[in-house]
Write an enzyme that holds these catalytic residues in place. Structure first.
Site, PDB file in Angstrom:
ATOM      1  N   ARG A   1       3.459  -2.014  -2.557  1.00 56.62           N
ATOM      2  CA  ARG A   1       2.943  -3.112  -1.743  1.00 56.62           C
ATOM      3  C   ARG A   1       1.440  -3.010  -1.461  1.00 56.62           C
ATOM      4  NH1 ARG A   1       7.877  -2.295   2.416  1.00 56.62           N
ATOM      5  NH2 ARG A   1       7.857  -0.291   1.341  1.00 56.62           N
TER       6      ARG A   1
ATOM      7  N   GLY B   1      14.282   0.065   8.772  1.00 58.25           N
ATOM      8  CA  GLY B   1      15.713   0.316   8.882  1.00 58.25           C
ATOM      9  C   GLY B   1      16.123   0.169  10.352  1.00 58.25           C
TER      10      GLY B   1
HETATM   11  C1  UD1 Z   1      11.698   3.936   5.109  1.00 64.23           C
HETATM   12  C2  UD1 Z   1      13.139   4.011   5.619  1.00 64.23           C
HETATM   13  C3  UD1 Z   1      13.326   3.008   6.732  1.00 64.23           C
HETATM   14  C4  UD1 Z   1      12.310   3.254   7.819  1.00 64.23           C
HETATM   15  C5  UD1 Z   1      10.907   3.246   7.264  1.00 64.23           C
HETATM   16  C6  UD1 Z   1       9.925   3.693   8.327  1.00 64.23           C
HETATM   17  C7  UD1 Z   1      14.442   4.642   3.659  1.00 64.23           C
HETATM   18  C8  UD1 Z   1      15.371   4.174   2.602  1.00 64.23           C
HETATM   19  N1  UD1 Z   1      14.023   3.730   4.525  1.00 64.23           N
HETATM   20  O1  UD1 Z   1      11.533   2.632   4.536  1.00 64.23           O
HETATM   21  O2  UD1 Z   1      14.652   3.139   7.272  1.00 64.23           O
HETATM   22  O3  UD1 Z   1      12.448   2.254   8.822  1.00 64.23           O
HETATM   23  O4  UD1 Z   1      10.787   4.176   6.172  1.00 64.23           O
HETATM   24  O5  UD1 Z   1       8.591   3.615   7.890  1.00 64.23           O
HETATM   25  O6  UD1 Z   1      14.164   5.807   3.733  1.00 64.23           O
HETATM   26  N2  UD1 Z   1       9.145   8.217  -1.032  1.00 64.23           N
HETATM   27  C9  UD1 Z   1       9.251   9.267  -1.921  1.00 64.23           C
HETATM   28  N3  UD1 Z   1      10.087   9.150  -2.985  1.00 64.23           N
HETATM   29  C10 UD1 Z   1      10.838   8.040  -3.199  1.00 64.23           C
HETATM   30  C11 UD1 Z   1      10.722   6.957  -2.289  1.00 64.23           C
HETATM   31  C12 UD1 Z   1       9.864   7.072  -1.210  1.00 64.23           C
HETATM   32  O7  UD1 Z   1       8.601  10.286  -1.754  1.00 64.23           O
HETATM   33  O8  UD1 Z   1      11.578   8.027  -4.180  1.00 64.23           O
HETATM   34  C13 UD1 Z   1       8.214   8.347   0.101  1.00 64.23           C
HETATM   35  C14 UD1 Z   1       7.137   7.282   0.090  1.00 64.23           C
HETATM   36  O9  UD1 Z   1       6.020   7.734  -0.659  1.00 64.23           O
HETATM   37  C15 UD1 Z   1       6.828   7.133   1.563  1.00 64.23           C
HETATM   38  C16 UD1 Z   1       8.139   7.456   2.240  1.00 64.23           C
HETATM   39  O10 UD1 Z   1       8.923   8.161   1.290  1.00 64.23           O
HETATM   40  O11 UD1 Z   1       5.854   8.068   1.983  1.00 64.23           O
HETATM   41  C17 UD1 Z   1       8.875   6.191   2.698  1.00 64.23           C
HETATM   42  O12 UD1 Z   1       9.107   5.367   1.581  1.00 64.23           O
HETATM   43  P1  UD1 Z   1       8.947   3.794   1.662  1.00 64.23           P
HETATM   44  O13 UD1 Z   1       9.271   3.228   0.323  1.00 64.23           O
HETATM   45  O14 UD1 Z   1       7.670   3.449   2.268  1.00 64.23           O
HETATM   46  O15 UD1 Z   1      10.150   3.447   2.655  1.00 64.23           O
HETATM   47  P2  UD1 Z   1      10.267   2.209   3.632  1.00 64.23           P
HETATM   48  O16 UD1 Z   1      10.673   1.017   2.844  1.00 64.23           O
HETATM   49  O17 UD1 Z   1       9.065   2.103   4.455  1.00 64.23           O
HETATM   50 CA    CA Z   2       7.021   2.973   4.391  1.00 66.90          CA
END
Ligand code: UD1
Ligand code: CA
Length: 472
Positions: free
Chosen positions: A15, A141
């Site tokens: 995003r 979430g």
């Molecule tokens: C996530 C939570 C959501 C919460 C929100 C708060 C999940 C599924 N959802 O959503 O419940 O309200 O954060 O900000 O966890 N990342 C990895 N590897 C991956 C995917 C993500 O390292 O495969 C890391 C991203 O780089 C990021 C963090 O995890 O730093 C959160 O990922 P993001 O995709 O931003 O999750 P949200 O949709 O924000």
């Molecule tokens: Ca996030």
């Protein structure tokens, strides 16, 4: 009990629509990931593990060598649950608590993390979720409770209309007991709107197994603001700057208009200094007391003494300015410019790698590069140090008390001895000894009666050309 930290930062940050990894974007002069590491460090963890994946090399390069941070790679990125699982090689042999942070949630304070850990350890929980109650829960979430107790977390995309109305959200920050963690993570499925392994699903798994799951609801919801796109980046940056400006004002700094004053988090400003609107003070800058910094000025990684006046639209980078100096308007101090006490540097003067001794003045239109200039020197308007011959840079030394006349060209290497004078409009290629006058220009010649003669010639010409033609 041992405490460990894992930071998730492997995601692409789709995003953001950026070539730069999301966690390297800056909020008030500091990269998101550095802010999260700062928060983590307040817990004094036994280990800190960073989960990287997308653009891992760029993130690693940003750190250089950091022996206190272990990096594990998540490849491919299959979701937050899968991401945490990648820390198993580092943490499986440990016991105790692991605090999970998100690389894109940069505002958490040490106090809140302490409170999370305390709640978790007192409850002897398998997992504790940091939650917040917000007015606009969109995108987060949601915390689903039954009889007051958390039962599961449901993502925005997977939520029912009723669940979307829940105002309590998951911050993405948790504390986990390490003992059951990795076995449980392996049981998470990917049956959801994104086909990812969602870490929040662990909560329902634990509840089904009758393990204790606690929540800690943070009082200041702003702390858990996550950054997903540029708009959130700007909003969070705005909040951080506002906070910084409040701190400066509380410490005795006048901000004429805090809304348009941009000060990075690590900048220091002394009491009774006045910051005018549209001033930018950036990373590593220190400003002394009782200074005036006028509008349009940008100062980066520089040290400014006390009672210094920086007039409008000056740009100062990696430079130092001593007490009582006056700079600008429209001055440019480049790396390793060092202005001594009570110096004056005026409009359209540029200094690079140059020391200007106490009380010396360069008031208008000059380039001073690779020069060592003593005290009490007067640099005339239009003076240029020719420091570059196309291949190498050369030094100019101007000793104490020298007077450099206007529009002089000083071809380096060159030394002007103590108290020497340089005649205006000189082009000097040789040293001038102390006390001497250096003149380097063609001697002036006056041609008497020249103007009259020229008029006569040109009037004859116009008589000739008017034959048959219209006079102009
Ligand atoms: C996530 C939570 C959501 C919460 C929100 C708060 C999940 C599924 N959802 O959503 O419940 O309200 O954060 O900000 O966890 N990342 C990895 N590897 C991956 C995917 C993500 O390292 O495969 C890391 C991203 O780089 C990021 C963090 O995890 O730093 C959160 O990922 P993001 O995709 O931003 O999750 P949200 O949709 O924000
Ligand atoms: Ca996030």
């Amino acid at each position: 009990m041992d405490l460990h930290v894992v930071i998730l930062a492997a995601g692409k940050g789709t995003r953001m629509k950026s070539a730069l990894p999301k966690v390297l974007h800056q909020v008030a002069g500091r990269a998101l990931i550095d802010r999260v590491l700062d928060s983590a460090a307040t817990l004094h963890p036994a280990t800190t593990t960073l989960v990287l994946g997308h653009a891992a090399d760029a993130v690693r390069a940003h750190f250089g060598a950091r022996p206190d941070v272990r990096v594990v790679i998540q490849e491919p990125q299959l979701g937050t649950g899968h991401a945490l699982l990648q820390s198993a090689p580092v943490l499986r042999e440990h016991s105790g608590t692991v605090v999970l942070l998100s690389g894109d949630v940069p505002l958490l304070t040490g106090a809140s993390l302490q409170a999370l850990v305390q709640t978790h350890q007192e409850a002897k929980a398998a997992a504790t979720v940091l939650t917040a109650t917000v007015e606009r829960p969109y995108g987060y979430g949601r915390i689903v409770r039954s009889q007051g107790r958390i039962t599961r977390i449901v993502e925005e995309r997977d939520a029912s209309a009723a669940q979307r109305r829940i105002l309590e959200i998951n911050s993405g920050i948790y504390a986990f007991d390490l003992a059951p963690l990795f076995d449980a993570l392996e049981t998470i499925g990917a049956d959801n709107a994104q086909g990812e392994y969602y870490l929040p699903d662990l909560i329902a798994i634990y509840r089904r197994k009758r393990r204790v799951v606690a929540t800690y609801t943070i009082p200041h919801a702003v702390e858990i603001r996550g950054i997903n796109g540029r708009s959130e980046l700007a909003e969070v940056s705005h909040m951080v700057r506002q906070q910084k400006n409040e701190e400066l004002m509380a410490a005795g700094v006048t901000l004429i208009d805090p809304a348009t004053t941009y000060v990075d988090t690590d900048v220091e400003v002394g009491a009774d200094t006045v910051l005018y609107p549209c001033v930018f003070l950036e990373r590593g800058t220190r400003i002394g007391a009782a200074c005036e910094i006028h509008s349009g000025t940008r100062i980066v990684n520089s040290t400014i003494g006390d009672r210094v006046v920086i007039r409008n639209h000056s740009v100062i980078t990696d430079a130092t300015v001593a007490n009582g100096a006056r700079v600008g308007p429209f001055a440019h101090l480049r790396p390793s410019a060092a202005l001594g006490e009570n110096t004056h540097v005026g409009n359209f003067v540029e200094l690079k790698n140059t020391t200007l001794g106490a009380g010396s003045k360069a008031n208008h239109l000059a380039y001073l590069g690779d020069a060592t200039i003593g005290s009490g020197v007067n640099v005339g308007a239009g003076t240029i140090t020719c420091n570059y011959d196309g291949a190498a840079k050369h030094q100019t030394v101007i000793e104490d008390g020298v007077f450099v006349g206007s529009n002089s060209t000083l071809v380096a290497p060159l030394t002007l001895g103590k108290g020497a004078y340089v005649a205006a409009a000189s082009a000097l290629t040789d040293d001038v000894p102390g006390g001497a006058l250096g003149i380097g220009r063609a001697r002036q010649e006056n041609k008497s009666g020249w103007v009259e003669k020229r008029k006569r010639v040109s009037s004859n010409l116009s008589v000739d050309s008017s034959k048959g033609a219209k006079a102009v």
